[in-house]
Design an enzyme around this catalytic site. Structure first.
Site, PDB file in Angstrom:
ATOM      1  N   ASP A  52       5.161  -6.651  11.568  1.00 32.81           N
ATOM      2  CA  ASP A  52       6.142  -7.642  12.034  1.00 32.81           C
ATOM      3  C   ASP A  52       7.544  -7.057  12.267  1.00 32.81           C
ATOM      4  O   ASP A  52       8.440  -7.780  12.714  1.00 32.81           O
ATOM      5  CB  ASP A  52       6.220  -8.819  11.051  1.00 32.81           C
ATOM      6  CG  ASP A  52       6.581  -8.390   9.644  1.00 32.81           C
ATOM      7  OD1 ASP A  52       6.392  -7.193   9.309  1.00 32.81           O
ATOM      8  OD2 ASP A  52       7.048  -9.235   8.873  1.00 32.81           O
TER       9      ASP A  52
ATOM     10  N   GLU B 115       7.632   0.781  -2.590  1.00 31.53           N
ATOM     11  CA  GLU B 115       8.275   1.959  -1.978  1.00 31.53           C
ATOM     12  C   GLU B 115       8.685   2.946  -3.058  1.00 31.53           C
ATOM     13  O   GLU B 115       8.399   4.146  -2.975  1.00 31.53           O
ATOM     14  CB  GLU B 115       9.525   1.548  -1.189  1.00 31.53           C
ATOM     15  CG  GLU B 115       9.279   0.611  -0.008  1.00 31.53           C
ATOM     16  CD  GLU B 115       9.316  -0.871  -0.375  1.00 31.53           C
ATOM     17  OE1 GLU B 115       9.260  -1.197  -1.589  1.00 31.53           O
ATOM     18  OE2 GLU B 115       9.400  -1.699   0.554  1.00 31.53           O
TER      19      GLU B 115
HETATM   20  C1  UGA Z   1       8.529  -7.061   2.097  1.00 34.87           C
HETATM   21  C2  UGA Z   1       9.419  -5.838   1.963  1.00 34.87           C
HETATM   22  O1  UGA Z   1      10.684  -6.102   2.520  1.00 34.87           O
HETATM   23  C3  UGA Z   1       8.784  -4.654   2.666  1.00 34.87           C
HETATM   24  O2  UGA Z   1       9.594  -3.513   2.457  1.00 34.87           O
HETATM   25  C4  UGA Z   1       7.419  -4.386   2.126  1.00 34.87           C
HETATM   26  O3  UGA Z   1       6.761  -3.508   2.996  1.00 34.87           O
HETATM   27  C5  UGA Z   1       6.612  -5.656   2.059  1.00 34.87           C
HETATM   28  O4  UGA Z   1       7.330  -6.759   1.486  1.00 34.87           O
HETATM   29  C6  UGA Z   1       5.424  -5.385   1.189  1.00 34.87           C
HETATM   30  O5  UGA Z   1       5.434  -5.845   0.051  1.00 34.87           O
HETATM   31  O6  UGA Z   1       4.525  -4.684   1.611  1.00 34.87           O
HETATM   32  P1  UGA Z   1       7.824  -8.734   4.022  1.00 34.87           P
HETATM   33  O7  UGA Z   1       8.321  -8.891   5.424  1.00 34.87           O
HETATM   34  O8  UGA Z   1       8.125  -9.793   3.021  1.00 34.87           O
HETATM   35  O9  UGA Z   1       8.351  -7.341   3.471  1.00 34.87           O
HETATM   36  O10 UGA Z   1       6.237  -8.519   4.009  1.00 34.87           O
HETATM   37  P2  UGA Z   1       5.169  -8.804   5.162  1.00 34.87           P
HETATM   38  O11 UGA Z   1       5.653  -8.253   6.454  1.00 34.87           O
HETATM   39  O12 UGA Z   1       4.755 -10.216   5.119  1.00 34.87           O
HETATM   40  O13 UGA Z   1       3.943  -7.918   4.650  1.00 34.87           O
HETATM   41  C7  UGA Z   1       4.006  -6.499   4.636  1.00 34.87           C
HETATM   42  C8  UGA Z   1       2.787  -5.935   5.358  1.00 34.87           C
HETATM   43  O14 UGA Z   1       1.612  -6.308   4.649  1.00 34.87           O
HETATM   44  C9  UGA Z   1       2.649  -6.457   6.790  1.00 34.87           C
HETATM   45  O15 UGA Z   1       2.225  -5.416   7.630  1.00 34.87           O
HETATM   46  C10 UGA Z   1       1.584  -7.546   6.653  1.00 34.87           C
HETATM   47  O16 UGA Z   1       0.803  -7.679   7.826  1.00 34.87           O
HETATM   48  C11 UGA Z   1       0.758  -7.073   5.469  1.00 34.87           C
HETATM   49  N1  UGA Z   1       0.196  -8.165   4.634  1.00 34.87           N
HETATM   50  C12 UGA Z   1       0.947  -9.207   4.200  1.00 34.87           C
HETATM   51  C13 UGA Z   1      -1.144  -8.116   4.271  1.00 34.87           C
HETATM   52  O17 UGA Z   1      -1.844  -7.181   4.666  1.00 34.87           O
HETATM   53  N2  UGA Z   1      -1.680  -9.097   3.479  1.00 34.87           N
HETATM   54  C14 UGA Z   1      -0.944 -10.153   3.038  1.00 34.87           C
HETATM   55  O18 UGA Z   1      -1.492 -11.026   2.332  1.00 34.87           O
HETATM   56  C15 UGA Z   1       0.403 -10.207   3.418  1.00 34.87           C
HETATM   57 MN    MN Z   2       7.593  -7.992   7.120  1.00 32.42          MN
END
Ligand code: UGA
Ligand code: MN
Length: 245
Positions: A105, A189
């Site tokens: 995203d 991280e």
């Molecule tokens: C937050 C932090 O700001 C990021 O630095 C961190 O990478 C991320 O959390 C994380 O914990 O991995 P945020 O925008 O809240 O970022 O997280 P998302 O973008 O919703 O998810 C991070 C990644 O994991 C995305 O590529 C998403 O597609 C994936 N994701 C999310 C899953 O594979 N499964 C889930 O249930 C939720």
């Molecule tokens: Mn994100």
């Protein structure tokens, strides 16, 4: 040598839109291999089709978040199982080049991929729209030396940086066979970067003109409340999705 872009992704209405945007960004990058890793037990056919039709060199992998974390209330370790699967793939299949954890995203200026290509061990650079401060970045003195980190949430971390704010060389990963990402929300991280020990913040390679340019943004997509018209029967035998029964 290739640039490996490691992208966790998961099923939701916005998924194909995010992956389309990201694919079309990566089409502007040379020598790139996209590791798309679904939070699922089986790969989804529409994700596979999107990847195939993009023409990008890619790997389509899966790694589901373990049940114990999925069931948890509150913050979840998003994308961790998948990034560790990506590390496993790199250890088995890559010998050189650089990898980057790029969530599906975020918004990427194609220049960031050229910046990180020359990473010798670990490079870092600013991430815009990150936390309430709007920026997460290494702090660099006017003489170009590393001073510390700026981030809206430090939380006792040794490396208070965003996932999109660093890249690592594959050779360096091979020299750190135990490096992995912990299932620790907020500390993914930091945990991963600590697992690269011995490695200190002052050894970070500063990219994006000594961290003066924002080339990646931590954008987040608004959840779209999809709705369905009540009476779908009259749309039978049309292009519209029909409620079964
Ligand atoms: C937050 C932090 O700001 C990021 O630095 C961190 O990478 C991320 O959390 C994380 O914990 O991995 P945020 O925008 O809240 O970022 O997280 P998302 O973008 O919703 O998810 C991070 C990644 O994991 C995305 O590529 C998403 O597609 C994936 N994701 C999310 C899953 O594979 N499964 C889930 O249930 C939720
Ligand atoms: Mn994100």
């Amino acid at each position: 040598p290739p640039l490996y872009v490691v992208t966790p992704t998961y099923r939701r209405p916005e998924q194909l839109a995010e992956l389309t945007r990201m694919a079309q960004t990566l089409l502007l990058v040379r020598h790139v291999r996209w590791l798309v890793i679904e939070d699922a037990r089986e790969p989804a056919a529409d994700v596979a089709r999107l990847l195939r039709q993009s023409g990008l060199p890619h790997e389509h992998l899966t790694a589901a978040m373990p049940e114990q974390y999925r069931k948890r209330r509150g913050a979840k370790p998003k994308g961790v199982a998948q990034r560790n699967r990506g590390l496993q793939w790199l250890r088995a299949n890559a010998s050189e080049g650089v990898f980057y954890f790029a969530d599906d995203d975020n918004t990427y200026d194609v220049a960031i991929f050229e910046e990180i290509r020359t990473t010798r061990r670990v490079s870092m650079f600013p991430v815009g729209l990150c936390t309430k401060l709007g920026l997460s970045t290494p702090v660099v003195s006017s003489r170009g030396t590393f001073v510390g980190f700026y981030d809206g949430w430090v939380g006792g971390r040794k490396f208070p940086v965003d996932m999109a704010g660093f890249a690592v060389s594959v050779k360096f990963l091979h020299e750190r066979p135990k490096a992995q990402m912990p299932f620790a929300p907020g500390f993914e991280e930091d945990g991963f970067l600590r697992s690269l020990a011995p490695f200190e913040p002052k050894e970070v390679e500063l990219k994006a003109d000594n961290c003066t340019k924002v080339l990646v943004w931590h954008t987040q997509t608004k959840i779209n409340g999809a709705s369905q018209p009540l009476d779908m029967k009259k749309f039978n035998d049309t292009n519209l999705p029909i409620l079964k029964k």
